[in-house]
Design an enzyme around this catalytic site. Structure first.
Site, PDB file in Angstrom:
ATOM      1  N   SER A 156      -9.484   1.624   3.070  1.00 47.10           N
ATOM      2  CA  SER A 156      -8.559   2.394   2.279  1.00 47.10           C
ATOM      3  C   SER A 156      -7.535   1.540   1.514  1.00 47.10           C
ATOM      4  O   SER A 156      -6.966   2.025   0.539  1.00 47.10           O
ATOM      5  CB  SER A 156      -7.820   3.378   3.177  1.00 47.10           C
ATOM      6  OG  SER A 156      -7.005   2.697   4.106  1.00 47.10           O
TER       7      SER A 156
ATOM      8  N   LYS B 121       0.860  -1.188   0.000  1.00 47.13           N
ATOM      9  CA  LYS B 121       0.000   0.000   0.000  1.00 47.13           C
ATOM     10  C   LYS B 121       0.896   1.237   0.000  1.00 47.13           C
ATOM     11  O   LYS B 121       1.972   1.221   0.619  1.00 47.13           O
ATOM     12  CB  LYS B 121      -0.856  -0.054   1.271  1.00 47.13           C
ATOM     13  CG  LYS B 121      -1.920   1.020   1.401  1.00 47.13           C
ATOM     14  CD  LYS B 121      -2.711   0.802   2.697  1.00 47.13           C
ATOM     15  CE  LYS B 121      -3.848   1.791   2.835  1.00 47.13           C
ATOM     16  NZ  LYS B 121      -4.622   1.581   4.086  1.00 47.13           N
TER      17      LYS B 121
ATOM     18  N   ILE C  38      -7.473   0.991  10.251  1.00 43.67           N
ATOM     19  CA  ILE C  38      -7.749   1.768  11.474  1.00 43.67           C
ATOM     20  C   ILE C  38      -9.239   1.784  11.780  1.00 43.67           C
ATOM     21  O   ILE C  38      -9.646   2.184  12.866  1.00 43.67           O
ATOM     22  CB  ILE C  38      -7.180   3.197  11.353  1.00 43.67           C
ATOM     23  CG1 ILE C  38      -7.118   3.898  12.715  1.00 43.67           C
ATOM     24  CG2 ILE C  38      -7.994   4.027  10.362  1.00 43.67           C
ATOM     25  CD1 ILE C  38      -6.410   5.226  12.711  1.00 43.67           C
ATOM     26  N   GLY C  39     -10.057   1.354  10.806  1.00 45.45           N
ATOM     27  CA  GLY C  39     -11.498   1.309  11.018  1.00 45.45           C
ATOM     28  C   GLY C  39     -12.146   0.225  10.168  1.00 45.45           C
ATOM     29  O   GLY C  39     -13.351   0.004  10.217  1.00 45.45           O
ATOM     30  N   GLY C  40     -11.296  -0.444   9.360  1.00 43.24           N
ATOM     31  CA  GLY C  40     -11.798  -1.491   8.470  1.00 43.24           C
ATOM     32  C   GLY C  40     -11.028  -1.526   7.159  1.00 43.24           C
ATOM     33  O   GLY C  40     -11.407  -2.233   6.219  1.00 43.24           O
ATOM     34  N   SER C  41      -9.932  -0.778   7.094  1.00 34.81           N
ATOM     35  CA  SER C  41      -9.247  -0.523   5.815  1.00 34.81           C
ATOM     36  C   SER C  41      -8.551  -1.721   5.181  1.00 34.81           C
ATOM     37  O   SER C  41      -8.209  -1.683   4.005  1.00 34.81           O
ATOM     38  CB  SER C  41      -8.232   0.610   5.995  1.00 34.81           C
ATOM     39  OG  SER C  41      -8.894   1.854   6.006  1.00 34.81           O
TER      40      SER C  41
ATOM     41  N   LEU D 276      -6.672   8.733   3.584  1.00 33.24           N
ATOM     42  CA  LEU D 276      -6.687   7.335   4.080  1.00 33.24           C
ATOM     43  C   LEU D 276      -7.950   6.982   4.859  1.00 33.24           C
ATOM     44  O   LEU D 276      -8.165   5.810   5.163  1.00 33.24           O
ATOM     45  CB  LEU D 276      -5.488   7.043   5.001  1.00 33.24           C
ATOM     46  CG  LEU D 276      -4.103   6.942   4.409  1.00 33.24           C
ATOM     47  CD1 LEU D 276      -3.132   6.475   5.492  1.00 33.24           C
ATOM     48  CD2 LEU D 276      -4.047   5.982   3.239  1.00 33.24           C
TER      49      LEU D 276
END
Lengths: 553, 553
Positions: free
Chosen positions: B211, B136, B232-235, B185
């Site tokens: 992301s 990434k 960080i939240g589902g990326s 992001l």
């Protein structure tokens, strides 16, 4: 308690109610109280309050030995508990180290343990069966106040136990006292408007150190065999050093802090940590092992799933280790006795076949500066709210913020980045020592003083130059007593007198060290720091150092 | 590059220079580019650019198998690298997934590896010898830009490798591409003014997810066998789910993030984490094991000293497990295919002898609310600074702050306390399931959807209700594809049509799921979440689920 009372009245009432919990028969005679010896540790065996059995019990430094004698039926839990309640009472009257007294509950618990022992035909609840464990007054015990040095927190009755309290109970321990802290927690002694000043056990001219000062003095008085302190800048290590006892400042995530109170709560850039303070290295070992056997990560979300690692413990005791050594933190020059302790450590280790190399501290002041910024990032709001509850004044000299030091969340993020970059460089430097050691490995750990003096007076402004690095980087650190101030050997030398003043802190320290006589009976403790989350190795290396010192002397 | 250029010109130039790095012979014919099939994954084998060998190589999903063939001399590293460079080129032309192209360097490296192999008589550098690994565009590769979706970061040439880059190199891997991210992001797709939008590999009507969207689409196109994303939240999980691939979102402190770039850098209340995205569970296993064998904690101060734990991996594969299951996050009802995937998982596990019990999510919205507050605590300053560098606009729909959301450091501390208390209660609830499972233990893990839909269009506002809990609590999570949208079975039911609208997000989702036809060829992925730092167990349990599904179908 009426809310119309002034904070002074509330504090006085608390101190009186505490004193009243000491039974008449355990109170020291006026002759001693009016003219106590400088060295309070002499009193317990001489004051006549402790029976022969009480003395026998409380003089055992080793938890395993004491637990063994309870498990074998030689002592009952009640006998052990009573002996420690008595000795803690004596300690409190001399050095003012207790914040809560729970003797009634302790004896009830001890009876329960004895009944359990009897009814099961000699079974124990766990490795701490019948062992009294003391707690710094940050830990919650259901039904008990956690005032944490604030008058405004009086009446704040805990509705639950801190996790570490639950765990030691599940191991069979007895709760009997909580110990003093400074108001704010952010100071190297234990002094508050609530409970006054805790004195150094070895020399009452000096402070107990802090913030876990109550523990330091109580344990040195043998009023506790093991207690729980906390450390965010040196708060386990200062009082361990100046009272001549042992301590572990672990990395964040080894020993549960959950459901305990703390100052600057929620500040996570440099987490405060919980660790045992005690009377031997083997106690630290046993304590950590026992806690980890309970898998605290299953109940405390901040504890890492890392069991006791015997291999790492053995790694710390290899035949040939390489120690880095810190002899100057760039801020305060070592006084003669502390320098002598460092020299002894170096010589003893070399004689035992280990290597010792200098560890460069050029970048340490940068670490301490960051540490202070983190502590002060809220502009002092946390502490201000706590003192505002009662209207008591703020103590002086605490490492806390003021409106001018407040930073934004974005600035705090930048400071976190700076800290991480610093940690990366530090680790890189650590790894690079591989090129200069004779072990083929990087240094295994670092020996360092805790402070430049063997002890310091009340309201002394300690710098964290020797301790703070382990907090910023979350290094594991074990502290152990190394030697006692020597009236001959620790005279001020020309070298010490003529060294350039390195900082304001240095100036104060140099003016304070007037002679070894002034520090009579004081002990010098040193720390062994290992990488983050290498507690087992740090304990092993501290054992190697202690053994080497014994052979060397 | 002239600074007088507009951001539009700079972005166009970057896109062109990227395209120019694709050799002429690897460019897709206009016939395909003008009228690409909905399902891009069909193109590579049909377009004629890949040789029989290229196809054979890139169709191998298993890293160990591919590495084995290189180590046995069946393929050279150059052959494997060239095959992947070609296939990544095809992927990029269809779904726009690459942010950097390093084919020249990759082939140089492959030649080096082949030379090493030859000159040592068949030795390999490590378990990834000759395996191309994608990254990434947050990871630094020395000498290469890390634009991270910002026009303003163009020209920002890395002076060092991220630690994880160094580690995969030390394992023998080949670097050949970096992949797209969204500007900021903080959005569930990979779209930026710099590089445009990355499309879903399975159905180009939809977004790649994000992301880590470039990785998701590239890997599903078999243009990579394994890549590194962040979450960080589902990326990691959104793009893995919507592209039908596998992924690991570890807890903080397992896989090194050091020396990588990130958004909201320095925000540590909910740390972003690095994890592999790949084409099988055994790849996740191999990758994590290989990384940990390099002891990354010795170089990255934020990695915990926790090796691969085989016992925990086995624990995840016990004969009788108990899974919690989440079927509703209190915000968005599951669309028919996702509900069917969950039902399949439940039935398959029960048939295989495991227990599945409902996991209550009543308190999940509270977690998501906290998550958002943490992300927005800086008032959006971090992201604003980045877009201000070039003057490009801010993308819409990102989970970032604005001046109104800024909080003070003190307030951030209070929010940290609230998060810790939440985590304590969550763990308590987890432990209490011991009373209702038939295993005598608390639930071993939780199965949960990633999102209510099998995929979503560009600029769709994803909520993090199914994924965010694992970030707030740092649970370990493994995602795996479970089933494909079925045109018959996934029709809209009366039940789905008539369910009460639970939230604004629910309304959007329900309006989006018009029919299974619309989601033709999409895959539904589910996650298995275990406690914090139980990655090995989560992998083991995902394997159990996958095996049960195979037997069930």
């Amino acid at each position: 308690m009426s809310s119309l009372q002034s904070w002074e009245e509330k504090a006085a009432q608390k101190r009186a109610s505490l004193y009243n919990l000491i039974p008449q028969g355990w109170r020291l005679p006026e002759t001693i109280l009016k003219n106590p010896p400088k060295n309070s540790t002499l009193v317990p065996s001489q004051c006549g309050i402790l029976s022969k059995l009480d003395l026998e019990i409380t003089e055992i430094d080793d938890i395993e030995e004491l637990a063994h004698r309870i498990a074998n039926g030689k002592y009952t839990a009640v006998q052990v508990t009573e002996a420690y309640c008595k000795r803690a009472s004596i300690a409190h009257q001399l050095v003012n180290c207790l914040a809560e007294i729970l003797f009634t509950q302790a004896l009830e618990r001890a009876h329960y343990l004895d009944d359990y022992f009897k009814s099961t035909g000699g079974k124990t609840i766990g490795p701490l069966h019948g062992i009294p464990i003391s707690f710094k007054d940050q830990f919650n015990i259901k039904g008990i106040e956690t005032a944490m040095g604030y008058v405004g927190y009086l009446g704040d009755i805990s509705e639950y136990n801190s996790f570490i309290v639950d765990i030691v109970l599940s191991l069979g321990a007895v709760l009997y006292v909580k110990t003093t802290v400074p108001q704010t927690l952010m100071k190297g002694e234990a002094g508050s408007y609530l409970l006054g000043i805790t004195l150094n056990s070895l020399n009452r001219e000096f402070s107990s150190g802090g913030s876990s000062g109550g523990e330091g003095s109580l344990i040195a008085m043998k009023g506790s065999i093991c207690g729980l302190g906390t450390d965010i800048g040196g708060s386990i290590r200062f009082p361990s050093a100046v009272n001549g006892i042992y301590g572990l400042k672990p990395s964040d995530g080894r020993i549960p802090y959950g459901r305990a109170k703390t100052s600057l709560d929620g500040q996570e850039s440099v987490p405060s940590v919980v660790g045992p303070m005690t009377r031997s290295l083997s106690n630290i070992c046993l304590f950590l092992k026992s806690i980890l056997e309970k898998k605290p990560w299953l109940i405390d979300p901040k504890v890492h799933n890392i069991p006791w690692r015997e291999d790492l413990f053995q790694e710390g005791q290899m035949d040939k280790l390489c120690f880095g050594v810190i002899q100057f933190d760039q801020e305060v020059h070592l006084s003669p006795p502390v320098q002598r302790a460092i020299n002894m450590a170096i010589n003893a280790l070399e004689k035992a076949g280990h290597q010792v190399i200098e560890w460069d501290t050029t970048d340490h002041p940068q670490a301490i500066e960051m540490l202070m910024k983190f502590f002060q990032a809220d502009g002092g709001k946390d502490v201000q709210k706590a003192v505002d509850l009662s209207g008591e004044p703020l103590i002086s000299g605490a490492f806390i913020g003021s409106p001018e030091t407040e930073i934004s969340v974005y600035e705090n993020w930048q400071l976190n980045i700076a800290r991480t970059n610093y940690a990366i460089k530090y680790l890189e430097r650590w790894n690079q020592t591989k090129e200069i050691t004779s072990t083929g490995r990087p240094i295994d750990g670092i020996i360092s003083p805790i402070f430049a003096l063997p002890a310091y007076p009340h309201d002394y402004r300690t710098s964290g130059g020797y301790t703070g690095i382990a907090n910023l980087l979350q290094l594991s650190s074990v502290i152990l007593p190394v030697t006692r101030v020597d009236l001959q050997l620790d005279q001020i030398t020309d070298e010490y007198r003529n060294m350039k003043i390195a900082s304001e802190f240095d100036k104060i320290a140099r003016e304070t060290y007037k002679s070894p006589q002034m520090f009579e009976n004081c002990v010098i403790g040193l720390q062994v720091m290992c990488r983050r989350l290498e507690e087992e190795k740090a304990i092993g290396m501290a054992m190697v150092l202690e053994k080497a010192l014994k052979l060397y002397q």
